[in-house]
Every structure is written in C-alpha cells, then in structure tokens.
Design a protein around this motif. Structure first.
Motif, PDB file in Angstrom:
ATOM      1  N   UNK A  10       0.844  -1.225  -0.019  1.00  0.00           N
ATOM      2  CA  UNK A  10       0.020  -0.279   0.062  1.00  0.00           C
ATOM      3  C   UNK A  10       0.716   1.220   0.018  1.00  0.00           C
ATOM      4  N   UNK A  11       1.938   1.161   0.389  1.00  0.00           N
ATOM      5  CA  UNK A  11       2.808   2.377   0.438  1.00  0.00           C
ATOM      6  C   UNK A  11       3.376   2.792  -0.824  1.00  0.00           C
ATOM      7  N   UNK A  12       2.937   1.784  -1.878  1.00  0.00           N
ATOM      8  CA  UNK A  12       3.406   2.198  -3.329  1.00  0.00           C
ATOM      9  C   UNK A  12       2.174   2.806  -4.099  1.00  0.00           C
ATOM     10  N   UNK A  13       1.214   3.063  -3.508  1.00  0.00           N
ATOM     11  CA  UNK A  13      -0.159   3.662  -4.193  1.00  0.00           C
ATOM     12  C   UNK A  13       0.382   5.302  -4.255  1.00  0.00           C
ATOM     13  N   UNK A  14       0.199   5.729  -5.376  1.00  0.00           N
ATOM     14  CA  UNK A  14       0.279   7.181  -5.721  1.00  0.00           C
ATOM     15  C   UNK A  14      -0.907   7.895  -5.790  1.00  0.00           C
ATOM     16  N   UNK A  15      -1.408   9.070  -4.995  1.00  0.00           N
ATOM     17  CA  UNK A  15      -2.527   9.478  -5.109  1.00  0.00           C
ATOM     18  C   UNK A  15      -2.288  10.965  -6.095  1.00  0.00           C
ATOM     19  N   UNK A  72      10.867   2.804  -6.301  1.00  0.00           N
ATOM     20  CA  UNK A  72      11.822   3.588  -5.458  1.00  0.00           C
ATOM     21  C   UNK A  72      11.356   4.655  -4.509  1.00  0.00           C
ATOM     22  N   UNK A  73      10.269   5.052  -4.595  1.00  0.00           N
ATOM     23  CA  UNK A  73       9.592   6.337  -3.709  1.00  0.00           C
ATOM     24  C   UNK A  73      10.074   7.576  -4.261  1.00  0.00           C
ATOM     25  N   UNK A  74      10.243   7.644  -5.584  1.00  0.00           N
ATOM     26  CA  UNK A  74      10.504   8.988  -6.248  1.00  0.00           C
ATOM     27  C   UNK A  74       9.463   9.648  -6.630  1.00  0.00           C
ATOM     28  N   UNK A  75       8.354   9.207  -6.463  1.00  0.00           N
ATOM     29  CA  UNK A  75       7.183  10.094  -7.071  1.00  0.00           C
ATOM     30  C   UNK A  75       6.092  10.134  -5.824  1.00  0.00           C
ATOM     31  N   UNK A  76       5.855  11.340  -5.467  1.00  0.00           N
ATOM     32  CA  UNK A  76       4.805  11.472  -4.236  1.00  0.00           C
ATOM     33  C   UNK A  76       3.528  11.545  -4.853  1.00  0.00           C
ATOM     34  N   UNK A  77       3.230  12.174  -5.916  1.00  0.00           N
ATOM     35  CA  UNK A  77       1.802  12.164  -6.415  1.00  0.00           C
ATOM     36  C   UNK A  77       1.962  12.089  -8.028  1.00  0.00           C
ATOM     37  N   UNK A  78       0.731  11.825  -8.564  1.00  0.00           N
ATOM     38  CA  UNK A  78       0.717  11.929  -9.878  1.00  0.00           C
ATOM     39  C   UNK A  78      -0.784  11.973 -10.445  1.00  0.00           C
ATOM     40  N   UNK A  93      -4.607  18.878  -8.534  1.00  0.00           N
ATOM     41  CA  UNK A  93      -3.493  18.562  -7.668  1.00  0.00           C
ATOM     42  C   UNK A  93      -3.202  19.656  -6.583  1.00  0.00           C
ATOM     43  N   UNK A  94      -3.630  20.723  -6.935  1.00  0.00           N
ATOM     44  CA  UNK A  94      -3.213  21.775  -5.975  1.00  0.00           C
ATOM     45  C   UNK A  94      -4.312  21.926  -4.916  1.00  0.00           C
ATOM     46  N   UNK A  95      -5.612  21.532  -5.491  1.00  0.00           N
ATOM     47  CA  UNK A  95      -6.800  21.638  -4.575  1.00  0.00           C
ATOM     48  C   UNK A  95      -6.771  20.381  -3.625  1.00  0.00           C
ATOM     49  N   UNK A  96      -6.179  19.271  -4.184  1.00  0.00           N
ATOM     50  CA  UNK A  96      -6.412  18.154  -3.505  1.00  0.00           C
ATOM     51  C   UNK A  96      -5.309  17.967  -2.307  1.00  0.00           C
TER      52      UNK A  96
END
Length: 104
Positions: A10-15, A72-78, A93-96
């Motif tokens: 679950x730590x690899x899910x990107x919101x 590799x945990x290089x992406x925080x959101x997408x 993205x900004x509002x979220x």
C-alpha cells in the motif's frame, strides 16, 4: 466489473494530491500541435484534423520507467492529463493537496 490486481504494498500507491510544499511537477511524454477533438477547439469553434496519435511502444517504455520510479519512492503524487487539459489536472493536484502550485 473486471478483476483488479491486488495491491501488494500500500505504500506504493500514488494519489493525485500534492504532498509537500516545494515539490517539483514534471510532465511525462511529448506534446505536439494536435488539438483536433479538444475542448479548446470546440470552445473556439475551430476545425482541425490533427488528432493526437499514440505510440504504444514509446508509452510502454515511459510507463515502465514511471512504475520503477514509484517503486523507488521517487514519485509523491501523479495525475493524468485528460478532459480539461493540463490546467484542470494541475488545479485538481493543488486543491487535493491544499498547497497550491506555482507554474510557469
């Protein structure tokens, strides 16, 4: 409904929401002058036959690289750019994340 693959970590899910002030925003892929069928052209009553083309091989390489960066945990959101274009994607993205964005 279709069968979804289970999420093994679950730590690899990107919101889509921005997470940390100062994070950088990157656009993956290439853009061209292909606006036929776009909301913008419809709003302007413009006509064009330059429809966006998809290169499956190039996209597969990009998605594989994206997946590796997530692992590799290089992406925080997408967020993908869809209907409404880049402005709508950045606004979501900004509002979220309730952080806003500075874009040039």
């Amino acid at each position: 409904l279709h069968d979804a693959l289970p999420i093994s970590d679950i730590t690899k899910v990107v919101s889509l929401d921005a997470k940390v002030p100062g994070d950088l925003v990157y656009i993956l892929g290439e853009t061209f002058e292909e606006l036929a069928g776009s909301e913008y052209f419809q709003m302007k009553n413009a006509i064009s036959n330059a429809v966006p083309k998809v290169d499956p091989r190039k996209n597969k390489l990009m998605y594989d690289a994206f997946y590796q960066a997530v692992q590799k945990n290089l992406i925080a959101s997408s967020i993908s750019i869809g209907r409404g274009g880049i402005a709508t994607a950045l606004a979501k993205k900004a509002i979220g994340g309730q952080l806003g964005l500075s874009v040039s």
